[in-house]
Design a protein around this motif. Structure first.
Motif, PDB file in Angstrom:
ATOM      1  N   UNK A 101       0.840  -1.197   0.000  1.00  0.00           N
ATOM      2  CA  UNK A 101       0.000   0.000   0.000  1.00  0.00           C
ATOM      3  C   UNK A 101       0.878   1.251   0.000  1.00  0.00           C
ATOM      4  N   UNK A 102       0.463   2.297  -0.732  1.00  0.00           N
ATOM      5  CA  UNK A 102       1.242   3.538  -0.775  1.00  0.00           C
ATOM      6  C   UNK A 102       1.525   4.081   0.628  1.00  0.00           C
ATOM      7  N   UNK A 103       2.786   4.445   0.845  1.00  0.00           N
ATOM      8  CA  UNK A 103       3.182   5.025   2.120  1.00  0.00           C
ATOM      9  C   UNK A 103       3.484   4.025   3.212  1.00  0.00           C
ATOM     10  N   UNK A 104       3.281   2.725   2.950  1.00  0.00           N
ATOM     11  CA  UNK A 104       3.497   1.731   4.015  1.00  0.00           C
ATOM     12  C   UNK A 104       4.839   1.005   3.896  1.00  0.00           C
ATOM     13  N   UNK A 105       5.554   1.212   2.797  1.00  0.00           N
ATOM     14  CA  UNK A 105       6.812   0.510   2.543  1.00  0.00           C
ATOM     15  C   UNK A 105       7.864   0.908   3.573  1.00  0.00           C
ATOM     16  N   UNK A 106       8.428  -0.102   4.229  1.00  0.00           N
ATOM     17  CA  UNK A 106       9.534   0.122   5.171  1.00  0.00           C
ATOM     18  C   UNK A 106      10.556  -0.980   4.965  1.00  0.00           C
ATOM     19  N   UNK A 107      11.759  -0.593   4.603  1.00  0.00           N
ATOM     20  CA  UNK A 107      12.785  -1.600   4.302  1.00  0.00           C
ATOM     21  C   UNK A 107      13.562  -1.968   5.557  1.00  0.00           C
ATOM     22  N   UNK A 108      13.778  -3.263   5.714  1.00  0.00           N
ATOM     23  CA  UNK A 108      14.550  -3.798   6.833  1.00  0.00           C
ATOM     24  C   UNK A 108      15.867  -4.363   6.315  1.00  0.00           C
ATOM     25  N   UNK A 109      16.919  -4.223   7.095  1.00  0.00           N
ATOM     26  CA  UNK A 109      18.237  -4.737   6.701  1.00  0.00           C
ATOM     27  C   UNK A 109      18.590  -4.268   5.295  1.00  0.00           C
ATOM     28  N   UNK A 110      18.413  -2.973   5.065  1.00  0.00           N
ATOM     29  CA  UNK A 110      18.611  -2.388   3.744  1.00  0.00           C
ATOM     30  C   UNK A 110      20.072  -2.125   3.419  1.00  0.00           C
ATOM     31  N   UNK A 111      20.316  -1.456   2.300  1.00  0.00           N
ATOM     32  CA  UNK A 111      21.698  -1.258   1.842  1.00  0.00           C
ATOM     33  C   UNK A 111      22.557  -0.419   2.776  1.00  0.00           C
ATOM     34  N   UNK A 112      21.941   0.460   3.573  1.00  0.00           N
ATOM     35  CA  UNK A 112      22.738   1.282   4.481  1.00  0.00           C
ATOM     36  C   UNK A 112      23.273   0.481   5.669  1.00  0.00           C
ATOM     37  N   UNK A 136      23.137  -4.778  -0.209  1.00  0.00           N
ATOM     38  CA  UNK A 136      22.008  -5.544   0.345  1.00  0.00           C
ATOM     39  C   UNK A 136      22.087  -7.012  -0.035  1.00  0.00           C
ATOM     40  N   UNK A 137      23.185  -7.417  -0.647  1.00  0.00           N
ATOM     41  CA  UNK A 137      23.417  -8.779  -1.129  1.00  0.00           C
ATOM     42  C   UNK A 137      22.319  -9.264  -2.073  1.00  0.00           C
ATOM     43  N   UNK A 138      21.684  -8.322  -2.764  1.00  0.00           N
ATOM     44  CA  UNK A 138      20.719  -8.701  -3.789  1.00  0.00           C
ATOM     45  C   UNK A 138      19.358  -9.111  -3.288  1.00  0.00           C
ATOM     46  N   UNK A 139      19.039  -8.809  -2.037  1.00  0.00           N
ATOM     47  CA  UNK A 139      17.736  -9.160  -1.466  1.00  0.00           C
ATOM     48  C   UNK A 139      17.153  -7.936  -0.763  1.00  0.00           C
ATOM     49  N   UNK A 140      15.913  -7.609  -1.100  1.00  0.00           N
ATOM     50  CA  UNK A 140      15.199  -6.504  -0.469  1.00  0.00           C
ATOM     51  C   UNK A 140      14.138  -7.085   0.463  1.00  0.00           C
ATOM     52  N   UNK A 141      14.183  -6.692   1.734  1.00  0.00           N
ATOM     53  CA  UNK A 141      13.182  -7.104   2.713  1.00  0.00           C
ATOM     54  C   UNK A 141      12.340  -5.877   3.054  1.00  0.00           C
ATOM     55  N   UNK A 142      11.064  -5.924   2.734  1.00  0.00           N
ATOM     56  CA  UNK A 142      10.181  -4.778   2.969  1.00  0.00           C
ATOM     57  C   UNK A 142       8.974  -5.216   3.774  1.00  0.00           C
ATOM     58  N   UNK A 143       8.614  -4.408   4.753  1.00  0.00           N
ATOM     59  CA  UNK A 143       7.422  -4.669   5.541  1.00  0.00           C
ATOM     60  C   UNK A 143       6.453  -3.518   5.358  1.00  0.00           C
ATOM     61  N   UNK A 144       5.173  -3.848   5.266  1.00  0.00           N
ATOM     62  CA  UNK A 144       4.160  -2.825   5.092  1.00  0.00           C
ATOM     63  C   UNK A 144       2.783  -3.447   5.112  1.00  0.00           C
ATOM     64  N   UNK A 145       1.869  -2.804   4.409  1.00  0.00           N
ATOM     65  CA  UNK A 145       0.495  -3.274   4.334  1.00  0.00           C
ATOM     66  C   UNK A 145       0.133  -3.605   2.889  1.00  0.00           C
ATOM     67  N   UNK A 146      -0.616  -4.659   2.707  1.00  0.00           N
ATOM     68  CA  UNK A 146      -1.171  -4.983   1.399  1.00  0.00           C
ATOM     69  C   UNK A 146      -2.680  -5.107   1.585  1.00  0.00           C
ATOM     70  N   UNK A 147      -3.401  -4.168   1.010  1.00  0.00           N
ATOM     71  CA  UNK A 147      -4.844  -4.063   1.250  1.00  0.00           C
ATOM     72  C   UNK A 147      -5.154  -3.974   2.742  1.00  0.00           C
ATOM     73  N   UNK A 148      -4.291  -3.271   3.465  1.00  0.00           N
ATOM     74  CA  UNK A 148      -4.517  -3.033   4.878  1.00  0.00           C
ATOM     75  C   UNK A 148      -4.074  -4.134   5.804  1.00  0.00           C
ATOM     76  N   UNK A 149      -3.517  -5.215   5.263  1.00  0.00           N
ATOM     77  CA  UNK A 149      -3.078  -6.344   6.092  1.00  0.00           C
ATOM     78  C   UNK A 149      -1.557  -6.357   6.188  1.00  0.00           C
TER      79      UNK A 149
END
Length: 283
Positions: free
Chosen positions: A27-38, A56-69
């Motif tokens: 969902x827009x605005x809910x993207x939060x990256x964990x263990x990111x490139x920094x 990031x060793x070629x893997x993006x881990x993102x937590x957020x909401x998808x349709x509010x879940x």
């Protein structure tokens, strides 16, 4: 609007990088990256071999909401080392899945989406990569008891090796026509069994047997979707809405093995022959 206009105006999922794909699903605005490139989580093993690393060793881990879940999206960057799995990238995926399972046990219903663009294990990391893939597979089986784990393979790398097994363990699998799914890649099959067994230069053969449309028709994928970010997101959301399957595809392995046992391996099968074989395994 013509079909050409629709094609030109589409938001291609394939043309996005791993981070862009994860952002397109949440969902827009809910993207939060964990263990990111920094965090500078480079692979130490690639550096020792004087190979180019990625923060990031070629893997993006993102937590957020998808349709509010609550949802975690694990996106593999096919442009780095062919999306291969090493110790660091594999640990990021497995760890995120394990945390999602812990959330569910604590009453926070959290689903997961894995974006597969991978050739499998990273050869430069050998057993460490294999162990990482095994941890990913175990974590999928744990989490899928609570909430669906949905795999997506869009293109252009495909999904091969041990990670194709991980894709098979997912609750649901979404593909595009451009996707490819197989345990061994065309070049590997040709190298080991000869060009008469599999011609790695025959693109029609490759997609006819292992392409996304074929995999969906054989029941090894649940949906074949156009290369459009909105369409893929809507399909993923609808599969989450179904809930955990009564019986996962991997639990029907015996049915598929029985069907394959009766297959004629005397010559090169046509796509229709493969569909007929796998259809017998859907009982």
């Amino acid at each position: 609007m013509t079909d050409i206009d629709k094609f030109l105006q589409r938001d291609s999922f394939i043309e996005r990088n791993a981070r862009g794909r994860a952002q397109a699903l949440l969902d827009p605005g809910s993207f939060r990256e964990l263990a990111g490139p920094f965090e500078r989580l480079y692979s130490p093993w690639l550096a020792m071999q004087q190979l180019v690393t990625q923060a990031d060793d070629g893997v993006v881990v993102a937590k957020g909401m998808l349709d509010g879940a609550p949802t975690v999206v694990l996106a593999i960057e096919g442009g780095f080392q062919g999306g291969s799995m090493g110790e660091i990238g594999g640990a990021k995926i497995a760890g995120a899945l394990e945390l999602a399972a812990r959330d569910n046990r604590r009453g926070i219903a959290t689903g997961a989406v894995i974006l597969f663009e991978t050739g499998g294990v990273r050869l430069q990391e050998a057993n460490l990569g294999l162990a990482a893939i095994a941890e990913i597979q175990a974590a999928i089986v744990d989490l899928r008891r609570y909430r669906p784990v949905i795999g997506v393979s869009a293109g252009t790398v495909g999904c091969y090796g041990g990670m194709s097994i991980a894709a098979g363990l997912c609750s649901y699998l979404v593909v595009t026509r451009e996707a490819r799914l197989g345990l061994n890649g065309p070049q590997v099959i040709e190298q080991e069994a000869g060009v008469a067994e599999f011609d790695a230069r025959n693109r029609a053969l490759i997609w006819g047997l292992t392409g996304g449309e074929q995999r969906a028709a054989t029941g090894l994928a649940d949906a074949c979707v156009d290369d459009d970010s909105a369409a893929i997101r809507a399909t993923v959301a609808s599969l989450f809405a179904r809930g955990v399957p009564a019986r996962h595809r991997s639990e029907r392995a015996g049915d598929y093995l029985s069907a394959l046992a009766g297959a004629d391996t005397g010559g090169q099968p046509a796509p229709g022959d493969v569909r007929a074989v796998y259809t017998k395994g859907e009982a």
